[in-house]
Design an enzyme around this catalytic site. Structure first.
Site, PDB file in Angstrom:
ATOM      1  N   TYR A  15      14.406  31.396   5.022  1.00 50.58           N
ATOM      2  CA  TYR A  15      13.382  32.352   5.419  1.00 50.58           C
ATOM      3  C   TYR A  15      13.438  32.512   6.648  1.00 50.58           C
ATOM      4  CZ  TYR A  15      10.736  31.320   1.107  1.00 50.58           C
ATOM      5  OH  TYR A  15      10.582  31.058  -0.342  1.00 50.58           O
ATOM      6  N   LYS A  63       0.850  -1.197  -0.052  1.00 50.87           N
ATOM      7  CA  LYS A  63       0.071   0.125  -0.100  1.00 50.87           C
ATOM      8  C   LYS A  63       0.949   1.198  -0.092  1.00 50.87           C
ATOM      9  CE  LYS A  63      -0.507  -0.175   5.119  1.00 50.87           C
ATOM     10  NZ  LYS A  63      -1.328  -0.864   5.898  1.00 50.87           N
TER      11      LYS A  63
END
Ligand SMILES: *Cc1c(COP(=O)(O)O)cnc(C)c1O
Length: 367
Positions: free
Chosen positions: A263, A40
């Protein structure tokens, strides 16, 4: 998200390591035990199609979480049995029938909904899910399972298996595990008839509760070579991590003292410092909390300084390296290792999540 192969950031998947890991588990179990590989979530980030093709001859079938993941495997030519572990809405089951995909049935309400919608279950292969204490999906009493068995028989569906899932198989304490096990066994004992395949074992159960394997196992994380408990329990045998993540330095500069990086200008150099830029960021699953962790360059551990951006990170280097120098984010670089488990500990999460978050933007390369 589109894959970006024209960028040096790449995930290498060692398919032989996966084969080795499956072999390791199989050698520790009764030979008659059936093996389902859990692929999965794009095989926990490793690539469901490539992994499934590589191991199809080694396993008895596959488990996925939803119908689309099952269809992807069928479209890629996977022939062996595929079980969808999650719940599908009844109106979707024609596709499952058409592609010979086995479904999980988890409640009488679902069977009732299918009936009210006039959905034909003839020929549908199913496994019944028992909720022995996980509290997500599944029947909670033998009586409900018996009713489901009768309805499914009446509708000419094929009940191939019955299974449950443990919540604490990766923990040191056995108490809740034993509670779930005894509930599951009580339900099995109360059944009018028992489907052929009985399974309860995820990776952790297969590793540390071998006596609890009924006649099939569902192996997820262990086949990718990681420890499902993180660092809590010791692995009973060797496993090889199959995934590594590498990139290259695309920019290297020498900053003088007091310059800002990233940033928020939250990082300031305290002396002359070599800063390297690597093209990976939170959009690749390299989340912002990786600030302060490290990457490996030339066998050296180099701290990630400044904020993690969407597409780039900056690291402090011990010296100037040429552009194109290899950077290891997960894996081995000159004897030094960064594991997905170490990254998980830094983030306060589990290694499963570290792997699953690696986004489709990073191309997968197979060895
Ligand atoms: C994901 C999953 C597995 C595999 O779990 P691992 O811990 O990765 O082995 C097994 N069974 C069910 C029901 C699952 O959802």
């Amino acid at each position: 998200m589109i894959s970006s192969p024209h960028r040096p950031t790449v995930i290498h998947v060692d398919l032989e390591a996966i084969t080795y890991n499956i072999h390791q588990v199989q050698s520790s179990l009764n030979k008659k035990t059936k093996t389902f590989a859990v692929v999965k979530a794009n095989a926990y980030g490793h690539g469901a199609v490539a992994v499934s093709r590589a191991i199809e001859s080694q396993v008895d079938g596959f488990c996925v979480s939803n119908l689309d993941e099952a269809l992807e495997l069928r479209e890629a030519g996977i022939k062996k049995s595929i079980l969808v572990l999650g719940v599908l809405m009844p109106e979707e089951i024609n596709l499952a029938l058409e592609h010979d995909i086995c479904l999980t049935i988890a409640s009488l309400e679902w069977l009732d909904l299918a009936e009210r919608k006039g959905i034909d279950l003839t020929g549908l292969s199913v496994h019944l899910k028992v909720d022995s204490g996980m509290g997500r999906i599944g029947f909670r009493t033998a009586n409900d399972v018996n009713q489901a068995l009768a309805i499914l028989e009446d509708k000419a569906a094929l009940v191939e298996g019955i299974f449950t899932h443990f919540a604490t198989a990766d923990e040191a304490s056995k108490e809740y595990f034993d509670t779930q096990l005894s509930r599951f066994k009580t339900i099995l004992t109360g059944l009018d008839w028992v489907p052929e395949m009985i399974h309860a074992s995820n990776s952790a159960t297969s590793l540390w509760h071998k006596d609890t394997v009924f006649n099939a196992v569902r192996l997820g994380l262990v086949i990718y070579g990681l420890n499902p408990s993180g660092t809590i329990l010791e692995l009973p045998y060797d496993l090889k991590p199959a995934l590594s993540l590498e990139s290259e330095l695309v920019h290297v500069k020498v900053l003088s003292e007091g310059e800002a990086v990233g940033y928020g200008a939250s990082y300031r150099t305290t002396e002359e410092e070599v800063i390297g830029t690597i093209p990976i960021g939170y959009a690749d699953g390299w989340t912002r909390d990786m600030q302060g962790f490290c990457v490996l360059v030339d066998g050296e551990s180099c701290p990630i300084v400044g904020r993690v951006s969407m597409d780039q990170i900056t690291v402090s280097l011990p010296k100037v390296y040429p552009l194109g120098t290899k950077v290891t984010l997960i894996g081995t670089n000159k004897e030094k290792v960064i594991s997905a488990t170490a990254i998980a500990e830094k983030r306060g999460t589990i290694n499963y999540e570290v792997l699953c978050l690696l986004s489709d933007r990073i191309p997968r390369d197979y060895l």
